[in-house]
Design an enzyme around this catalytic site. Structure first.
Site, PDB file in Angstrom:
ATOM      1  N   HIS A   1      13.507  20.397  51.187  1.00 52.32           N
ATOM      2  CA  HIS A   1      12.880  21.079  50.251  1.00 52.32           C
ATOM      3  C   HIS A   1      11.438  20.792  50.443  1.00 52.32           C
ATOM      4  O   HIS A   1      10.801  20.247  50.475  1.00 52.32           O
ATOM      5  CB  HIS A   1      12.567  20.529  48.627  1.00 52.32           C
ATOM      6  CG  HIS A   1      12.210  21.782  47.730  1.00 52.32           C
ATOM      7  ND1 HIS A   1      13.055  22.762  47.914  1.00 52.32           N
ATOM      8  CD2 HIS A   1      11.497  21.445  46.850  1.00 52.32           C
ATOM      9  CE1 HIS A   1      11.908  23.648  46.905  1.00 52.32           C
ATOM     10  NE2 HIS A   1      11.661  22.906  45.931  1.00 52.32           N
TER      11      HIS A   1
ATOM     12  N   ASP B   1       6.152  24.796  43.843  1.00 48.03           N
ATOM     13  CA  ASP B   1       7.261  24.841  43.286  1.00 48.03           C
ATOM     14  C   ASP B   1       8.351  25.952  43.517  1.00 48.03           C
ATOM     15  O   ASP B   1       8.698  26.066  42.142  1.00 48.03           O
ATOM     16  CB  ASP B   1       7.951  23.247  43.080  1.00 48.03           C
ATOM     17  CG  ASP B   1       8.966  22.877  43.014  1.00 48.03           C
ATOM     18  OD1 ASP B   1      10.012  23.831  43.827  1.00 48.03           O
ATOM     19  OD2 ASP B   1       9.246  21.618  43.606  1.00 48.03           O
TER      20      ASP B   1
ATOM     21  N   CYS C   1      12.982  27.689  50.087  1.00 43.76           N
ATOM     22  CA  CYS C   1      11.603  27.036  49.708  1.00 43.76           C
ATOM     23  C   CYS C   1      11.209  27.621  51.227  1.00 43.76           C
ATOM     24  O   CYS C   1       9.500  27.575  50.450  1.00 43.76           O
ATOM     25  CB  CYS C   1      11.773  25.537  49.767  1.00 43.76           C
ATOM     26  SG  CYS C   1      12.918  25.362  50.571  1.00 43.76           S
TER      27      CYS C   1
END
Length: 218
Positions: free
Chosen positions: A107, A124, A177
């Site tokens: 990630h 995030d 991401c």
């Protein structure tokens, strides 16, 4: 434009260099990580972050510096002494914004040091808490200031916070991401509200292919 993008993502030698600048090279294999549902690799993210810095150096927007994707892991594993040379020749405290791409196993997230506002924020796209990352980055800044400027940073003057999911765009799959991380940085540089969503990701991926090929941001 579309023909160029298709050609870059198409069949060919995976080791073929498609773009080379800023002492970085992007191969066809690297570029293919920008295809739908692929995870972006270090090379693509580092190249894109360098394009943001290049735009800043041309006098457009805030003054920006970006660490590469290996910085945070090295900082965590080796402490300040392991990375203090990574800012050699750069006065970080003269910059407006410092980007720190963070690789958390599978990630990507983004640490943002805003020197002007004395803040450290964590972005995030899965909404996970990044308070620890902010703390690690602030400790780095404290040691950098002590080592390079012989000045102590007052923690009471700085704000550290992890952005909440409702405050920033969030991904709806398990592969975008890296694109979110890059676009967070882009919009912060341009000082524009983050109005993009998951549905913009296919367009952003193709746009990034063109930008990397031409070594300039649209």
């Amino acid at each position: 434009m579309e023909e160029e993008i298709a050609a870059a993502l198409g069949d060919g030698n995976p080791d073929e260099i498609l773009s080379s600048a800023f002492k970085l090279t992007v191969t066809r294999e690297d570029m293919r990580t920008l295809e739908k549902l692929q995870w972006l690799n270090d090379t693509v993210i580092n190249f894109y972050m360098t394009l943001l810095v290049d735009r800043s150096n041309r006098g457009k927007g805030p003054s920006v510096f970006a660490f590469n994707t290996f910085f945070y892991l090295k900082l965590c594993s080796g402490g300040y002494s392991a990375v203090k040379r990574w800012s050699k020749g750069v006065d970080l405290f003269s910059k407006d914004i410092i980007f720190v791409p963070v690789h958390l196993r599978c990630h990507w997230t983004l640490g943002v040091i805003d020197v002007r506002k004395k803040s450290i924020r964590h972005y995030d796209s899965l909404g996970q808490n990044g308070d620890k990352i902010c703390q690690v980055l602030f400790k780095f800044l404290q040691e950098e200031s002590h080592e390079k400027r012989k000045e102590e940073l007052d923690s009471s003057e700085w704000t550290l916070r992890s952005m909440e999911p409702h405050e920033i765009p969030q991904q709806k799959n398990g592969s975008d991401c890296g694109v979110f991380t890059c676009k967070y940085a882009d919009y912060i540089c341009r000082e524009e509200p983050m109005t993009f969503t998951q549905r913009h990701m296919p367009y952003f991926r193709r746009k990034m292919v063109w930008e990397i090929l031409h070594q300039q941001l649209l």
